[in-house]
Design an enzyme around this catalytic site. Structure first.
Site, short mmCIF file in Angstrom:
data_model
loop_
_atom_site.label_atom_id
_atom_site.label_comp_id
_atom_site.label_asym_id
_atom_site.label_seq_id
_atom_site.Cartn_x
_atom_site.Cartn_y
_atom_site.Cartn_z
N ASN A 9 0.87 -1.17 0.00
CA ASN A 9 0.00 0.00 0.00
C ASN A 9 0.91 1.22 0.00
O ASN A 9 1.52 1.55 1.01
CB ASN A 9 -0.88 -0.03 1.26
CG ASN A 9 -1.68 1.26 1.42
OD1 ASN A 9 -1.75 2.07 0.49
ND2 ASN A 9 -2.28 1.44 2.59
N LYS A 11 0.10 4.26 -0.25
CA LYS A 11 -0.50 5.48 0.32
C LYS A 11 -0.26 6.64 -0.67
O LYS A 11 -0.31 6.41 -1.88
CB LYS A 11 0.07 5.74 1.72
CG LYS A 11 -0.06 4.46 2.58
CD LYS A 11 0.23 4.64 4.02
CE LYS A 11 0.03 3.28 4.72
NZ LYS A 11 0.17 3.39 6.19
N HIS A 95 -9.28 1.23 4.87
CA HIS A 95 -8.01 1.43 5.58
C HIS A 95 -8.23 2.39 6.75
O HIS A 95 -9.02 3.32 6.66
CB HIS A 95 -6.96 1.99 4.62
CG HIS A 95 -5.59 1.95 5.21
ND1 HIS A 95 -5.14 2.92 6.07
CD2 HIS A 95 -4.59 1.05 5.09
CE1 HIS A 95 -3.91 2.60 6.46
NE2 HIS A 95 -3.55 1.48 5.87
N GLU A 97 -6.59 4.81 7.77
CA GLU A 97 -6.38 6.23 7.46
C GLU A 97 -7.62 6.82 6.80
O GLU A 97 -7.94 7.99 7.00
CB GLU A 97 -5.13 6.39 6.58
CG GLU A 97 -3.86 6.14 7.41
CD GLU A 97 -2.70 5.57 6.64
OE1 GLU A 97 -2.70 5.59 5.40
OE2 GLU A 97 -1.76 5.07 7.30
N GLU A 167 -5.08 -4.74 10.66
CA GLU A 167 -4.06 -3.71 10.83
C GLU A 167 -4.32 -2.96 12.12
O GLU A 167 -5.13 -2.02 12.15
CB GLU A 167 -4.10 -2.71 9.66
CG GLU A 167 -3.82 -3.32 8.31
CD GLU A 167 -3.23 -2.30 7.35
OE1 GLU A 167 -2.20 -2.62 6.74
OE2 GLU A 167 -3.78 -1.19 7.23
N GLY A 173 2.99 2.53 10.64
CA GLY A 173 3.94 3.62 10.45
C GLY A 173 4.68 4.01 11.72
O GLY A 173 5.34 5.04 11.76
N SER A 213 3.82 -1.95 10.17
CA SER A 213 5.28 -2.01 10.33
C SER A 213 5.86 -3.37 9.95
O SER A 213 6.79 -3.86 10.59
CB SER A 213 5.70 -1.63 11.76
OG SER A 213 5.33 -0.29 12.02
P1 13P Z 1 3.39 0.54 7.54
O1 13P Z 1 3.86 -0.77 6.97
O2 13P Z 1 4.10 1.73 7.01
O3 13P Z 1 3.30 0.48 9.04
O4 13P Z 1 1.86 0.72 7.02
C1 13P Z 1 0.98 -0.32 7.17
C2 13P Z 1 -0.26 -0.01 6.42
O5 13P Z 1 -1.02 0.86 6.76
C3 13P Z 1 -0.54 -0.81 5.21
O6 13P Z 1 -1.82 -0.58 4.75
#
Ligand code: 13P
Length: 249
Positions: A9, A11, A95, A97, A167, A173, A213
């Site tokens: 992903n 983003k 997601h 976010e 997640e 992150g 992560s």
């Molecule tokens: P990270 O791997 O950067 O922690 O992000 C995970 C994520 O949100 C994947 O959708």
């Protein structure tokens, strides 16, 4: 047997030319891994370049969101049939976010999942608790609520094509991965929810990914969990070498 999925992903990172360059670099690093579904989910504007660059490889392209109607006066939105026409096979839905910053709810997750399935896309539906929810001992309540609102309204035929991503929001992150045991527990709990609503077969065949992560050095430990079928990778999916190392775990 559940075929693992390693999905990136991106983003809001990378321009179209960078997406093409990434895929040209990634393809030879993962061309021997036929036992894994490899998916890269770039921003919408990169999809065309990514699809072009991934042609003839074992890498599929996905989107990071969609709107549930097919077309209409919805400024800024992109529909499932448009994604299919552009060459996407997958789409991330719900997601954290999007839930946090863009008003995504379990109800919109449900509508988007149905739209994705109707169009023939494989949805990767995200669930996961926030830190304060985990600390309050609410993890399973949150997962049960998100499952009930986002997925339990599907028919068994529809649900058979869904991939779930667990997640935990506090692990995204932050460099703070869930331990394999924590992830395993959450995945096991999700399988129980699936069994209650869709039966034991569905519970055993549904692929549940972990996200938060994930890095080359922790993927092996995570994949050793029986109920964990792959990863949704953020930061480490932006570099072809580290993403390939995760694919080739
Ligand atoms: P990270 O791997 O950067 O922690 O992000 C995970 C994520 O949100 C994947 O959708």
């Amino acid at each position: 047997m559940r075929k693992p999925v390693i999905a990136g992903n991106w983003k809001m990172y990378k321009h179209p030319a960078e997406a093409a360059g990434f895929l040209h670099d990634l393809a030879p690093l993962v061309d021997a891994s036929s036992q894994v579904d490899i998916v890269v989910c770039p921003p919408f504007v990169d999809v065309a370049a990514a699809v072009d660059a991934a042609r003839g490889t074992n890498i599929a392209i996905g989107a990071q969101d969609l709107f549930w109607l097919k077309e209409g006066a919805y400024t800024g939105e992109v529909s499932a049939p448009m994604l299919v026409a552009a060459g996407c096979g997958w789409v991330i839905i719900g997601h954290s976010e999007r839930r946090q910053y863009f008003g995504e709810t379990d109800d919109s997750v449900f509508k988007k999942t149905v739209a994705a399935l109707d169009a023939g896309l494989t949805p990767i539906v995200c669930v996961g608790e926030r830190l304060e929810e985990r600390e309050a001992g609410m993890t399973e309540n949150v997962l049960a609520t998100q499952f009930a609102g986002g997925l339990s309204g599907l028919t068994p035929e529809q649900f058979a094509h869904v991939v779930i991503a667990y997640e935990p929001v506090w692990a995204i992150g932050t460099g703070r991965t869930a331990t394999p045991e924590m992830a395993g527990q959450a995945h096991h709990f999700l399988r129980e929810q699936i069994a209650v609503r869709f039966g034991d077969d569905a519970s055993q065949t549904t692929r549940i990914l972990y996200g938060g992560s994930v890095k080359p050095d922790n993927i092996k430990g995570l994949m050793a969990q029986e109920d964990l079928d792959g990863a949704l990778v953020g930061g480490a999916s932006l570099d072809p070498v580290s993403f390939a190392a995760i694919v080739n775990f």
